[in-house]
Design an enzyme around this catalytic site. Structure first.
Site, PDB file in Angstrom:
ATOM      1  N   CYS A 384       0.823  -1.211   0.374  1.00 54.29           N
ATOM      2  CA  CYS A 384      -0.323   0.197   0.024  1.00 54.29           C
ATOM      3  C   CYS A 384       0.880   1.051   0.150  1.00 54.29           C
ATOM      4  CB  CYS A 384      -1.201   0.150   1.171  1.00 54.29           C
ATOM      5  SG  CYS A 384      -2.491   0.933   0.632  1.00 54.29           S
ATOM      6  N   HIS A 518      -3.839  -5.149   0.834  1.00 57.68           N
ATOM      7  CA  HIS A 518      -3.428  -5.773   1.600  1.00 57.68           C
ATOM      8  C   HIS A 518      -3.414  -7.202   1.477  1.00 57.68           C
ATOM      9  CE1 HIS A 518      -2.514  -2.366   4.292  1.00 57.68           C
ATOM     10  NE2 HIS A 518      -3.921  -1.269   3.445  1.00 57.68           N
ATOM     11  N   GLU A 520      -1.895  -8.996   3.357  1.00 59.04           N
ATOM     12  CA  GLU A 520      -1.800 -10.054   4.962  1.00 59.04           C
ATOM     13  C   GLU A 520      -3.199 -10.429   4.868  1.00 59.04           C
ATOM     14  OE1 GLU A 520      -0.918  -6.745   3.775  1.00 59.04           O
ATOM     15  OE2 GLU A 520      -1.792  -5.742   5.567  1.00 59.04           O
TER      16      GLU A 520
HETATM   17  N1  GLN Z   1      -1.841   6.748   3.184  1.00 59.77           N
HETATM   18  C1  GLN Z   1      -2.111   5.739   1.972  1.00 59.77           C
HETATM   19  C2  GLN Z   1      -3.537   6.416   1.284  1.00 59.77           C
HETATM   20  O1  GLN Z   1      -4.496   6.407   1.517  1.00 59.77           O
HETATM   21  C3  GLN Z   1      -1.375   4.575   2.130  1.00 59.77           C
HETATM   22  C4  GLN Z   1      -2.728   3.686   3.042  1.00 59.77           C
HETATM   23  C5  GLN Z   1      -2.667   2.591   3.656  1.00 59.77           C
HETATM   24  O2  GLN Z   1      -1.351   2.216   3.359  1.00 59.77           O
HETATM   25  N2  GLN Z   1      -3.296   2.012   3.973  1.00 59.77           N
HETATM   26  O3  GLN Z   1      -3.553   5.623  -0.302  1.00 59.77           O
END
Ligand code: GLN
Length: 546
Positions: A384, A518, A520
């Site tokens: 992410c 994600h 995970e």
């Molecule tokens: N802050 C980034 C976004 O909002 C990444 C978010 C995250 O890593 N879950 O896109």
């Protein structure tokens, strides 16, 4: 009709009620029963998504895009059953519903009260359709007995104990038996007081699950049984365990599932449990063939619960490769002040991972970590925020786009990462997140992606179509695709409409993958996520070199 198991906690918080619930769910499954787990959270936030990960731990995202408590992650990993929006509720949500009903006039002028209205909403949630053929619904009440905010929840489950058909409810109370070193004694008084508190609000526990550091002597077990009005056999020892995946085996050895089935008068007919897979995983975890060190360059490293699913997914990757995974937690920020620290901390690790994060703090340090991993051929996994930082790193250091940045950090002339509405020009994909603080702008839950044929990620997944859970507001800007791909970082996975970059990778590196989602969240001990299995495999290769 499903049977209900209510799990409450006492004495102190953080006793691992979520894990205990998940492990019991797994034990009942091992006997062939179908289970569903639900969590009642007494805090006032409308959803856990708005809470700081350093205070409350990770926000677990379900397939259907609900931002929930991290205990739902334990439930999924132990039972393999996907949780949904209908499995977690907070006081905030309950009051929101009630106030909306009241404003609409649904109560027809009645005085709206905690009993029966708040308790009624809680009961409706607990009893809402558990799904086809579910034998047991396990309901965990957050917090500890005696908390003011928890009272309506305890009252609601007390009422359910009476309202459900006889023999359809079981109350388990998790407590702590502290060991006082100077006295050389295990103390039962806090447990006695906790049960007294529970009984004063009308709940007599059927089973006590007692967390302890050492074996409970028989004399103490008898004493607890007598003072707490619980059968001695139902005083279950829950000793600290070196790995969480042996907890179901420990509980079975101590007779937890037997006692639960006895409460429901099902012991005679219950199938014997098949615990083979739990035995296998415990064996694998305790007999690793080597060890890998992973540096996690993140932001919420002060509380490892903030990365609960990530830690577990890496451990699952370790299971797939038969290695023990060790973690080296590093605040991204520390790399910003001391350049020398980067090589000191990262040279000898076997993999670098930049996980999810929000906000600018620490991002420069993370970008430096990406650069170091890229230049020194250290396996790199960007999740992410970690993928977004990998994109900015390539743009700045290889594509010559000096001002490359994310609009999350403020206005920029080179928005490598930004809000999708800033460039998708009317092609915005449908957003599922409703209302709330972050409302409408966060992409949450399962979305499909299409992988490039012949890419490393396609090989890892063994196919071209994937679906993964997301939780982010910003996206990598597809307009920079050509410039970034020229640096060797290819956009190897996109949203099905080709607008949103979902995965990236380097062909010129032993293992360098970034993902916008994600992974995970979907990894399971018995089904390690392919990206984690592959990443740990690459770190294992490196561990043989350095
Ligand atoms: N802050 C980034 C976004 O909002 C990444 C978010 C995250 O890593 N879950 O896109």
């Amino acid at each position: 009709m499903a049977r209900y198991i209510f799990i409450t906690g006492g004495v102190v918080s953080s006793l691992g009620k979520g894990l205990a619930s998940a492990a019991l769910g797994a034990l009942l499954q091992a006997r062939g029963y179908k289970v569903r787990l639900r969590k009642l959270d007494p805090y006032l936030n409308v959803d856990p998504g708005t809470m700081s990960p350093t205070q409350h731990g990770e926000v677990f995202v379900t397939e259907d895009g609900a931002e929930t408590d991290l205990d739902l992650g334990h439930y999924e990993r132990f039972t393999g059953v996907n949780a949904t929006r209908a499995d977690n509720i907070t006081t905030g949500q309950i009051y929101k519903t009630i106030i909306e009903k009241e404003r609409r006039g649904d109560y027809l002028g009645a005085t709206v009260q905690v009993i029966p209205h708040v308790t009624g909403e809680i009961k409706d949630f607990v009893l809402s359709d558990p799904g086809e053929g579910v034998d047991f619904v396990l309901v965990e009440v957050g917090g500890t007995v005696g908390d003011i905010e928890g009272l309506p929840f305890f009252e609601a489950i007390r009422q359910l104990g009476q309202e459900l058909p006889r023999g359809h409810a079981c109350f388990i109370h998790l407590t702590l038996l502290p060991y006082i070193k100077t006295a050389g004694e295990m103390k039962t008084k806090p447990t006695q007081h906790s049960v007294k508190e529970l009984r004063s609000i009308g709940i007599q526990p059927d089973i006590l699950l007692c967390r302890c550091e050492m074996e409970i002597p028989d004399s103490e077990r008898r004493k607890i049984g007598q003072f707490c009005n619980v059968r001695q056999s139902a005083v279950i020892q829950a000793m600290d365990s070196p790995n969480i995946y042996s907890v179901p085996l420990d509980y079975h050895r101590e007779g937890l599932d037997t006692e639960v089935l006895d409460v429901f008068s099902m012991l005679d007919t219950a199938p014997k449990p098949d615990l083979t897979r739990w035995e296998q995983i415990s064996h694998t975890l305790s007999h690793p063939d080597g060890e890998v060190n992973i540096a996690i360059v993140g932001k919420y490293t002060a509380l490892t619960d903030a990365y609960k699913s990530l830690i577990e997914a890496l451990i699952h990757g370790g299971v797939a490769n038969n290695v023990r995974v060790k973690f080296d937690w590093i605040e991204g920020e520390v790399f910003e002040n001391e350049e020398a620290l980067i090589s000191e901390r990262l040279t000898n690790v076997h993999g670098v991972l930049v996980p999810g994060a929000f906000g600018e703090r620490g991002s420069e340090g993370m970008i430096r970590a990406v650069k170091f991993a890229r230049e020194h051929a250290i396996p790199y996994f960007g999740i992410c925020f970690g993928m977004q930082m990998a994109m900015i790193e390539a743009a700045r250091n290889l594509a010559g786009i000096e001002q490359a940045s994310s609009t999350e950090f403020g206005p920029t002339s080179e928005p490598i990462v930004g809000l999708m509405t800033e460039w998708t020009r009317g092609n915005e994909i449908e957003l599922r997140q409703e209302g709330g603080n972050f409302g409408g702008t966060m992409r949450c839950g399962a979305y499909d992606a299409v992988l490039a044929a012949g890419s490393r990620v396609a090989e890892i997944y063994g196919g071209l179509s994937i679906s993964e859970r997301h939780r982010h507001r910003y996206e990598v800007n597809i307009a920079y695709r050509e410039a970034i791909e020229r640096t060797g970082l290819s956009f190897s996975g996109l949203s099905p409409d080709g607008i949103l970059p979902e995965l990236c990778e380097r062909a010129d590196h032993p293992w360098f993958v970034g993902v916008q989602f994600h992974p995970e969240l979907k990894s399971r001990p018995f089904d390690p996520h392919p990206l984690f299995a592959s990443f740990i495999g690459a770190t294992k290769d490196r561990s043989r070199l350095v």
